[in-house]
Scaffold this motif. Structure first.
Motif, PDB file in Angstrom:
ATOM      1  N   GLY A  47      80.648 -15.085 -88.751  1.00 16.40           N
ATOM      2  CA  GLY A  47      81.233 -15.470 -90.025  1.00 16.40           C
ATOM      3  C   GLY A  47      80.632 -14.764 -91.213  1.00 16.40           C
ATOM      4  O   GLY A  47      81.353 -14.357 -92.132  1.00 16.40           O
ATOM      5  N   GLU A  48      79.319 -14.595 -91.206  1.00 14.87           N
ATOM      6  CA  GLU A  48      78.673 -13.921 -92.330  1.00 14.87           C
ATOM      7  C   GLU A  48      79.160 -12.477 -92.443  1.00 14.87           C
ATOM      8  O   GLU A  48      79.492 -12.007 -93.531  1.00 14.87           O
ATOM      9  CB  GLU A  48      77.153 -13.970 -92.190  1.00 14.87           C
ATOM     10  CG  GLU A  48      76.446 -13.365 -93.397  1.00 14.87           C
ATOM     11  CD  GLU A  48      74.932 -13.495 -93.319  1.00 14.87           C
ATOM     12  OE1 GLU A  48      74.323 -13.559 -94.384  1.00 14.87           O
ATOM     13  OE2 GLU A  48      74.374 -13.514 -92.204  1.00 14.87           O
ATOM     14  N   LEU A  49      79.247 -11.782 -91.312  1.00  8.93           N
ATOM     15  CA  LEU A  49      79.712 -10.397 -91.325  1.00  8.93           C
ATOM     16  C   LEU A  49      81.163 -10.306 -91.801  1.00  8.93           C
ATOM     17  O   LEU A  49      81.513  -9.429 -92.599  1.00  8.93           O
ATOM     18  CB  LEU A  49      79.563  -9.780 -89.938  1.00  8.93           C
ATOM     19  CG  LEU A  49      79.992  -8.328 -89.797  1.00  8.93           C
ATOM     20  CD1 LEU A  49      79.173  -7.433 -90.715  1.00  8.93           C
ATOM     21  CD2 LEU A  49      79.838  -7.892 -88.355  1.00  8.93           C
ATOM     22  N   VAL A  50      81.992 -11.211 -91.345  1.00  7.57           N
ATOM     23  CA  VAL A  50      83.397 -11.219 -91.757  1.00  7.57           C
ATOM     24  C   VAL A  50      83.508 -11.443 -93.265  1.00  7.57           C
ATOM     25  O   VAL A  50      84.255 -10.743 -93.958  1.00  7.57           O
ATOM     26  CB  VAL A  50      84.194 -12.286 -90.979  1.00  7.57           C
ATOM     27  CG1 VAL A  50      85.578 -12.482 -91.580  1.00  7.57           C
ATOM     28  CG2 VAL A  50      84.288 -11.920 -89.510  1.00  7.57           C
ATOM     29  N   LEU A  51      82.752 -12.402 -93.791  1.00  6.69           N
ATOM     30  CA  LEU A  51      82.832 -12.694 -95.231  1.00  6.69           C
ATOM     31  C   LEU A  51      82.250 -11.567 -96.067  1.00  6.69           C
ATOM     32  O   LEU A  51      82.802 -11.220 -97.119  1.00  6.69           O
ATOM     33  CB  LEU A  51      82.148 -14.023 -95.532  1.00  6.69           C
ATOM     34  CG  LEU A  51      82.856 -15.243 -94.935  1.00  6.69           C
ATOM     35  CD1 LEU A  51      82.083 -16.511 -95.241  1.00  6.69           C
ATOM     36  CD2 LEU A  51      84.290 -15.347 -95.418  1.00  6.69           C
ATOM     37  N   ILE A  52      81.165 -10.959 -95.618  1.00  9.32           N
ATOM     38  CA  ILE A  52      80.609  -9.803 -96.335  1.00  9.32           C
ATOM     39  C   ILE A  52      81.661  -8.696 -96.395  1.00  9.32           C
ATOM     40  O   ILE A  52      81.889  -8.085 -97.443  1.00  9.32           O
ATOM     41  CB  ILE A  52      79.311  -9.304 -95.678  1.00  9.32           C
ATOM     42  CG1 ILE A  52      78.185 -10.313 -95.919  1.00  9.32           C
ATOM     43  CG2 ILE A  52      78.916  -7.923 -96.197  1.00  9.32           C
ATOM     44  CD1 ILE A  52      76.934 -10.054 -95.100  1.00  9.32           C
ATOM     45  N   SER A  53      82.312  -8.446 -95.272  1.00 10.07           N
ATOM     46  CA  SER A  53      83.358  -7.413 -95.226  1.00 10.07           C
ATOM     47  C   SER A  53      84.519  -7.757 -96.151  1.00 10.07           C
ATOM     48  O   SER A  53      85.052  -6.878 -96.836  1.00 10.07           O
ATOM     49  CB  SER A  53      83.866  -7.254 -93.796  1.00 10.07           C
ATOM     50  OG  SER A  53      82.826  -6.863 -92.941  1.00 10.07           O
ATOM     51  N   ALA A  54      84.899  -9.026 -96.169  1.00  7.47           N
ATOM     52  CA  ALA A  54      85.995  -9.452 -97.048  1.00  7.47           C
ATOM     53  C   ALA A  54      85.633  -9.227 -98.515  1.00  7.47           C
ATOM     54  O   ALA A  54      86.460  -8.770 -99.302  1.00  7.47           O
ATOM     55  CB  ALA A  54      86.325 -10.919 -96.791  1.00  7.47           C
ATOM     56  N   TYR A  55      84.397  -9.550 -98.880  1.00  3.93           N
ATOM     57  CA  TYR A  55      83.966  -9.343-100.262  1.00  3.93           C
ATOM     58  C   TYR A  55      83.920  -7.859-100.636  1.00  3.93           C
ATOM     59  O   TYR A  55      84.332  -7.472-101.722  1.00  3.93           O
ATOM     60  CB  TYR A  55      82.575  -9.942-100.496  1.00  3.93           C
ATOM     61  CG  TYR A  55      82.588 -11.406-100.846  1.00  3.93           C
ATOM     62  CD1 TYR A  55      83.097 -11.863-102.061  1.00  3.93           C
ATOM     63  CD2 TYR A  55      82.075 -12.353 -99.967  1.00  3.93           C
ATOM     64  CE1 TYR A  55      83.105 -13.204-102.384  1.00  3.93           C
ATOM     65  CE2 TYR A  55      82.076 -13.703-100.277  1.00  3.93           C
ATOM     66  CZ  TYR A  55      82.591 -14.122-101.490  1.00  3.93           C
ATOM     67  OH  TYR A  55      82.604 -15.456-101.803  1.00  3.93           O
ATOM     68  N   LEU A  56      83.414  -7.028 -99.748  1.00  3.62           N
ATOM     69  CA  LEU A  56      83.126  -5.640-100.105  1.00  3.62           C
ATOM     70  C   LEU A  56      84.254  -4.655 -99.798  1.00  3.62           C
ATOM     71  O   LEU A  56      84.149  -3.486-100.168  1.00  3.62           O
ATOM     72  CB  LEU A  56      81.857  -5.174 -99.383  1.00  3.62           C
ATOM     73  CG  LEU A  56      80.568  -5.855 -99.812  1.00  3.62           C
ATOM     74  CD1 LEU A  56      79.413  -5.415 -98.917  1.00  3.62           C
ATOM     75  CD2 LEU A  56      80.258  -5.547-101.272  1.00  3.62           C
TER      76      LEU A  56
ATOM     77  N   MET B  16      77.511 -21.809-100.692  1.00  5.08           N
ATOM     78  CA  MET B  16      77.450 -20.391-100.387  1.00  5.08           C
ATOM     79  C   MET B  16      75.979 -20.001-100.279  1.00  5.08           C
ATOM     80  O   MET B  16      75.190 -20.356-101.135  1.00  5.08           O
ATOM     81  CB  MET B  16      78.150 -19.603-101.493  1.00  5.08           C
ATOM     82  CG  MET B  16      78.095 -18.103-101.311  1.00  5.08           C
ATOM     83  SD  MET B  16      78.856 -17.142-102.641  1.00  5.08           S
ATOM     84  CE  MET B  16      80.510 -17.760-102.660  1.00  5.08           C
ATOM     85  N   ASP B  17      75.648 -19.286 -99.220  1.00  9.89           N
ATOM     86  CA  ASP B  17      74.248 -18.910 -99.097  1.00  9.89           C
ATOM     87  C   ASP B  17      73.883 -17.829-100.107  1.00  9.89           C
ATOM     88  O   ASP B  17      74.745 -17.234-100.751  1.00  9.89           O
ATOM     89  CB  ASP B  17      73.902 -18.515 -97.660  1.00  9.89           C
ATOM     90  CG  ASP B  17      74.307 -17.103 -97.267  1.00  9.89           C
ATOM     91  OD1 ASP B  17      74.711 -16.314 -98.114  1.00  9.89           O
ATOM     92  OD2 ASP B  17      74.204 -16.800 -96.062  1.00  9.89           O
ATOM     93  N   ARG B  18      72.601 -17.615-100.255  1.00  7.06           N
ATOM     94  CA  ARG B  18      72.082 -16.728-101.299  1.00  7.06           C
ATOM     95  C   ARG B  18      72.598 -15.294-101.172  1.00  7.06           C
ATOM     96  O   ARG B  18      72.940 -14.657-102.171  1.00  7.06           O
ATOM     97  CB  ARG B  18      70.554 -16.757-101.254  1.00  7.06           C
ATOM     98  CG  ARG B  18      69.907 -16.296-102.523  1.00  7.06           C
ATOM     99  CD  ARG B  18      68.449 -16.570-102.523  1.00  7.06           C
ATOM    100  NE  ARG B  18      67.818 -15.895-101.397  1.00  7.06           N
ATOM    101  CZ  ARG B  18      66.558 -16.032-101.047  1.00  7.06           C
ATOM    102  NH1 ARG B  18      65.790 -16.840-101.711  1.00  7.06           N
ATOM    103  NH2 ARG B  18      66.066 -15.392-100.023  1.00  7.06           N
ATOM    104  N   ASN B  19      72.677 -14.771 -99.935  1.00  5.92           N
ATOM    105  CA  ASN B  19      73.154 -13.401 -99.745  1.00  5.92           C
ATOM    106  C   ASN B  19      74.620 -13.263-100.145  1.00  5.92           C
ATOM    107  O   ASN B  19      74.992 -12.312-100.832  1.00  5.92           O
ATOM    108  CB  ASN B  19      72.982 -12.968 -98.284  1.00  5.92           C
ATOM    109  CG  ASN B  19      71.538 -12.786 -97.901  1.00  5.92           C
ATOM    110  OD1 ASN B  19      70.690 -12.484 -98.733  1.00  5.92           O
ATOM    111  ND2 ASN B  19      71.253 -12.986 -96.633  1.00  5.92           N
ATOM    112  N   LEU B  20      75.446 -14.203 -99.710  1.00  3.80           N
ATOM    113  CA  LEU B  20      76.859 -14.134-100.075  1.00  3.80           C
ATOM    114  C   LEU B  20      77.066 -14.318-101.571  1.00  3.80           C
ATOM    115  O   LEU B  20      77.946 -13.693-102.164  1.00  3.80           O
ATOM    116  CB  LEU B  20      77.671 -15.156 -99.289  1.00  3.80           C
ATOM    117  CG  LEU B  20      77.929 -14.838 -97.826  1.00  3.80           C
ATOM    118  CD1 LEU B  20      78.669 -15.976 -97.153  1.00  3.80           C
ATOM    119  CD2 LEU B  20      78.680 -13.536 -97.655  1.00  3.80           C
TER     120      LEU B  20
END
Length: 75
Positions: A46-55, A1-5
């Motif tokens: 993918g990063e935007l989708v995962l950020i949205s899923a988390y938040l 997992m990258d640092r931002n995620l």
């Protein structure tokens, strides 16, 4: 997992870790895992989708009495 995620995941866990409405961190993990499965077959950011899923539940009125204040906190 990258640092931002990782940072986002930790933030969400601190916000929803003790939630009892069913929108807790375990729910978030299930949503993130489903998003990853969907991403495997789609061309999307993918990063935007995962950020949205988390938040997605952090500012939901099911888990906070003041969604506007949570939006400011999330910025």
């Amino acid at each position: 997992m990258d640092r931002n995620l990782k940072a986002i995941s930790e933030f969400v866990q601190s916000e929803l870790g003790h939630e009892t409405s069913g929108h807790d961190y375990q729910h978030i993990k299930r949503v993130v895992n489903l998003a990853k499965l969907i991403l495997a077959g789609e061309s999307a950011n993918g990063e935007l989708v995962l950020i949205s899923a988390y938040l997605h539940d952090v500012i939901d009125d099911k888990v906070t009495d003041n969604p506007a204040a949570k939006r400011k906190l999330s910025n």
